[in-house]
Each structure stands twice: as structure tokens, then as C-alpha cells.
Design a protein around this motif. Structure first.
Motif, short mmCIF file in Angstrom:
data_model
loop_
_atom_site.label_atom_id
_atom_site.label_comp_id
_atom_site.label_asym_id
_atom_site.label_seq_id
_atom_site.Cartn_x
_atom_site.Cartn_y
_atom_site.Cartn_z
N GLY A 81 8.63 4.48 -5.08
CA GLY A 81 8.22 4.59 -3.68
C GLY A 81 9.27 5.23 -2.79
N TYR A 82 9.29 4.80 -1.54
CA TYR A 82 10.16 5.37 -0.51
C TYR A 82 11.38 4.48 -0.34
CZ TYR A 82 5.49 7.17 0.59
OH TYR A 82 4.24 7.70 0.51
N ARG A 83 12.56 5.09 -0.43
CA ARG A 83 13.76 4.26 -0.37
C ARG A 83 14.94 5.09 0.11
NH1 ARG A 83 13.59 3.08 -5.24
NH2 ARG A 83 15.40 4.16 -6.08
N PRO A 84 15.66 4.65 1.14
CA PRO A 84 16.89 5.34 1.55
C PRO A 84 17.90 5.37 0.41
CG PRO A 84 16.19 3.77 3.22
CD PRO A 84 15.34 3.51 2.01
N LEU A 108 0.82 -1.21 0.00
CA LEU A 108 0.00 0.00 0.00
C LEU A 108 0.86 1.27 0.00
CD1 LEU A 108 -2.82 1.27 0.08
CD2 LEU A 108 -2.80 0.99 2.57
N ASP A 109 1.45 1.60 1.14
CA ASP A 109 2.23 2.84 1.25
C ASP A 109 3.50 2.75 0.42
OD1 ASP A 109 0.89 4.37 3.74
OD2 ASP A 109 0.90 2.21 4.12
N GLY A 110 3.71 3.73 -0.44
CA GLY A 110 4.91 3.74 -1.27
C GLY A 110 4.76 2.97 -2.56
N THR A 111 3.65 2.26 -2.71
CA THR A 111 3.41 1.48 -3.93
C THR A 111 2.15 1.99 -4.64
OG1 THR A 111 4.49 -0.47 -2.97
CG2 THR A 111 3.06 -0.83 -4.88
N LEU A 112 1.03 1.92 -3.95
CA LEU A 112 -0.21 2.48 -4.49
C LEU A 112 -0.43 3.92 -4.01
CD1 LEU A 112 -2.67 -0.53 -3.99
CD2 LEU A 112 -1.48 0.13 -6.10
N LEU A 113 -0.09 4.16 -2.76
CA LEU A 113 -0.47 5.41 -2.09
C LEU A 113 0.74 6.16 -1.57
CD1 LEU A 113 -3.13 6.88 -1.16
CD2 LEU A 113 -2.77 5.76 1.05
N ASP A 114 0.78 7.47 -1.86
CA ASP A 114 1.80 8.35 -1.31
C ASP A 114 1.24 8.96 -0.03
OD1 ASP A 114 3.81 10.09 -0.72
OD2 ASP A 114 3.81 11.12 -2.66
N SER A 115 1.52 8.34 1.08
CA SER A 115 0.98 8.74 2.39
C SER A 115 2.01 9.46 3.25
CB SER A 115 0.46 7.51 3.13
OG SER A 115 1.48 6.52 3.20
N ALA A 116 3.15 9.78 2.69
CA ALA A 116 4.25 10.31 3.49
C ALA A 116 3.91 11.63 4.16
CB ALA A 116 5.49 10.48 2.61
N ARG A 117 3.12 12.49 3.51
CA ARG A 117 2.80 13.79 4.10
C ARG A 117 1.97 13.63 5.38
NH1 ARG A 117 6.03 18.00 2.66
NH2 ARG A 117 6.49 17.90 0.42
N ASP A 118 1.01 12.72 5.37
CA ASP A 118 0.20 12.50 6.56
C ASP A 118 1.02 11.89 7.68
OD1 ASP A 118 -2.17 13.52 5.52
OD2 ASP A 118 -2.73 11.61 4.62
N ARG A 165 10.87 11.02 4.63
CA ARG A 165 10.17 10.29 3.57
C ARG A 165 10.82 8.96 3.19
NH1 ARG A 165 9.73 9.55 -1.97
NH2 ARG A 165 7.59 9.70 -2.81
N PRO A 166 12.16 8.88 3.05
CA PRO A 166 12.76 7.63 2.58
C PRO A 166 12.52 6.41 3.47
CG PRO A 166 14.31 9.43 2.32
CD PRO A 166 13.17 9.95 3.15
#
Length: 223
Positions: A191-194, A13-23, A46-47
Motif C-alpha cells: 500500500g501507501y507508506r512514507p 480500503l484505500d491502499g489495501t484493497l483499492l489503489d485510489s491514489a490517482r483519483d 502517493r505515500p
């Protein structure tokens, strides 16, 4: 539906379908303020979003030990629950991808490490409750990704063999879980990645730069 097309596509879900980082970042900043700690920069935060709540706390409360961070987990999740889907958005191309999958015939579902009580209202807000064939959270079973249990359970519930299933996620744990489950693993690079995380080392069956590549590169075929 063609016999050569995977009958089931599962997504993180997060980082794949949905960009939820701001919340999630807003929730963490609220918690930091409540503890009289300085805010964490969004670019720094974010990462680690796809690494889970404990990784986000470790990134944000750098001076706290593990026990102290663990004690903050319920407060962080409560802050996030209050902000659920305020600023979260689908990644570009995701809406089109899901429509294309549905047009081709496969079912799709969501397997996430996010707790179910947080994932389920998100899915409802997105209008996916009748479209997603299954939703499993990180607390739906005793073990979660990188263990394969959630993915195998989804296949069992939907009566689709893992070998005919594709799993898409933006974290190494997603790939590890899919590989262990015996399904096709696809790494989502948007998505999110260091910065020090090299997806080439994940051992995914494929890496994609944009959602629609899943179809355009024929990654649903041959299963």
C-alpha cells in the motif's frame, strides 16, 4: 467451514484493497489549481494517501497553517467525489484473494477511515455491495482508527468474536486498531507508506508482501 479458519476477515480500503491514489491526486491537483498553487508531484503525494485527507492537504499545501488546511477539506472531498473511481483499480491479487476467501467460507468486510458517503459508491462500482458483509466508514461511529471502535462494532454486527477475526491494512493505525480490538493484525506492504515508516515497528501479527500471502501463509487458520 473448518473450525480452524477465521470466520471473518476485515479489510481497510484505500491502499489495501483499492489503489485510489490517482483519483485522489487528480482531485488535489484540481484544488491546487483553483487556489493558484503549483501541482504536487504524484510520487510525493502517493505515500501519504493512507494517512487520510488532512495528511494529503498538509503534503500539498505546505505553506498553509492547520486552520487554512482544515477549511479546504470540504472542497478537496468534493473534488474527489466528482472523480470517484475514474482511475482507481484493485491491487494485483485482491480479486483472487476475495474469491479464495469466499471459497474457503469466511465472510469478509471493509472498515475504512474514508467517509461512508464516499466509500459506499466505490463499493457499489466494484460490485461488492452483495459480497461485503459489512462496510463501515470513518464517520460511521464517533471514533475511527486507530481506535478499535469500528472493528469491534463490525464484529458485534456480524456476531463474530474479535479473537476469531483478522484485520488487514496498510497503515500503522490499522494495526493499532486491530491489536486494541483483540483480533489478528496483518500489515499489507503493497500500500501507501512514507519512506521513513518502518512496518517492523507496527507490532503487527504478520506482514505480507502480496494479497494471496494471507491464505498461502495460513494467516486465516488457527482462530
Amino acid at each position: 467451514m473448518s473450525e480452524t479458519i477465521a470466520p471473518l476477515v476485515l479489510f481497510d480500503l484505500d491502499g489495501t484493497l483499492l489503489d485510489s491514489a490517482r483519483d485522489l491526486h487528480a482531485a488535489m491537483d484540481a484544488l491546487l489549481a483553483a487556489k493558484s498553487e503549483p501541482p504536487v508531484a504524484f510520487e510525493e503525494f502517493r505515500p501519504v494517501v493512507s494517512k487520510g485527507a488532512r495528511a494529503m492537504l498538509k503534503q500539498s499545501f505546505k505553506q498553509a497553517d492547520e486552520a487554512a488546511r482544515e477549511s479546504l477539506l470540504p472542497e478537496f472531498l468534493a473534488e474527489y467525489e466528482r472523480r470517484l473511481a475514474e482511475h482507481s483499480r484493485l491491487f494485483d491479487g485482491v480479486a483472487d484473494l476475495l474469491e479464495r476467501i469466499e471459497a474457503l467460507g469466511p465472510r469478509w468486510g471493509i472498515v475504512t477511515n474514508k467517509p461512508y458517503y464516499l466509500a459506499e459508491p466505490l463499493v457499489r462500482k466494484l460490485g461488492w455491495q452483495s459480497r461485503s458483509a459489512i462496510l463501515l466508514g470513518g464517520d460511521s461511529l464517533p471514533r475511527k482508527k486507530p481506535e478499535p471502535d469500528q472493528l469491534l462494532h463490525a464484529c458485534a454486527q456480524l456476531t463474530v468474536p474479535p479473537v476469531r477475526t483478522v484485520y488487514v491494512g496498510d497503515d500503522e493505525r490499522d494495526v493499532q486498531a486491530a491489536n486494541a480490538a483483540g483480533m489478528r493484525s496483518v500489515g499489507a506492504l503493497w500500500g501507501y507508506r512514507p519512506l521513513d515508516d518502518d512496518p517492523a515497528r507496527w507490532r503487527a501479527d504478520a506482514l505480507i508482501e502480496a494479497p494471496l500471502e494471507l491464505i498461502e501463509r495460513g494467516l486465516l487458520h488457527g482462530l
